[in-house]
Design a protein around this motif. Sequence first.
Motif: not given
Length: 416
Positions: A82-84, A116-123, A127-133, A184-188
Amino acid sequence: KKIEEVLPSNILNMVKKKIEKVLQYGQIESCEYELDVPGGTSQYYELRLVMVNDKEIMIIMQNITERKELENQLKYLSYHDKLTGLYNRRYFEKALKNLDVEENLPLTVMVADVNGLKLINDTFGHDAGDQLLIHATDMLQIGCKDQGVIARTGGDEFSIILPKVDNQKAEQLIKKMQELNTQIEHLNIELSISFGCATKEHIKTDIFEVIKEADEKMYAHKLFEGPDMRTKGIDALMQNLYKKNNKAEEHSKRVSVLCGKMGEVLGMKEKEMKELEKAGFLHDIGKVVVHRKILEISNYHGHHERKEMRKHPDIGYRILNTVEGMSKVAEYILFHHERYDGSGYPKGLKGEEIPLGARILSIVNVYDAMLQEESNYKEKNSQTQVIKKLRQKAGTHLDPMLTKIFIEEVLELEFS
């Protein structure tokens, strides 16, 4: 009207055959058809044919567009993520079975795992983790083009089937994907993916052994690349914090240096001292999720501001506790806002319940924050004023013995 005047010509023959069956056997017949309508859209209809008597048949026509769209959606979701929008594990396994034939040899399976998906999700949140995927999906699609079947087969894992692709060509594809712009620009944050691939060259080779080999290669790369990527991830988070608060970087550096000096005075081992210095440098990493406007406030009078700021030790802990070798650093950061009298947060620990490193970090952090803080006259507090405040906090907010050592042996000033 004649039936020819009611029904589209492309389904007329099918309906006539249904009519013959109804007249012959007396049973209910049905059929579905798609009809193009003005505007470039389609409508779906269902016909039910029921025998009334020996000479008459009743045809009931019903618009089933909504039902068909739901069926198509469910069918799509049964084979897609569904996401990707990529194929899912169910489709991957079906495609693997169909493509595992001699004419597709050499058959390569590629496994990709997002770092680093867990790191992004936790931080930053899911929604940011979804953008990474989604960025990872774009990279894989650009890199592979139409050469194979790409599927999301796990939370952070993708699998690719590449018919008629040998190992050398697969490695070239991996290199091409790794060279793509993945910032990923806006998250640097820089997207990082660990790859592994293996190739089936003989029909008798078990395809699941090929997948296992690809997995093992991917995990080997992950172990090799992991520490470097975790360091880059932490650096990226700190850079995000510095962009939100331009005073944070210099504060982190000063606290780190003073923590190191305190560790030296206390005769800490080198490893313990390095952990303390690192905790000093990273103690505010959890503030990366705090809104810029709240970070700019010097005194948190509002309930909302205090509540948001008090999250940062726990968030910092969750970020760093996932990184190998950082468990002590994470612990010091979690408890650096505890108070000696038990009135601090997040756990309300008191006295020596608070880890030594956290008690040291608390003293140094308070000292530097007060030293940089502006007084009522818009001037920075003098060191004399700060030392006076430190003495007042000793025994309530701060460990009294460590505060005395800090003032006398690190700052080389008189405690009393």
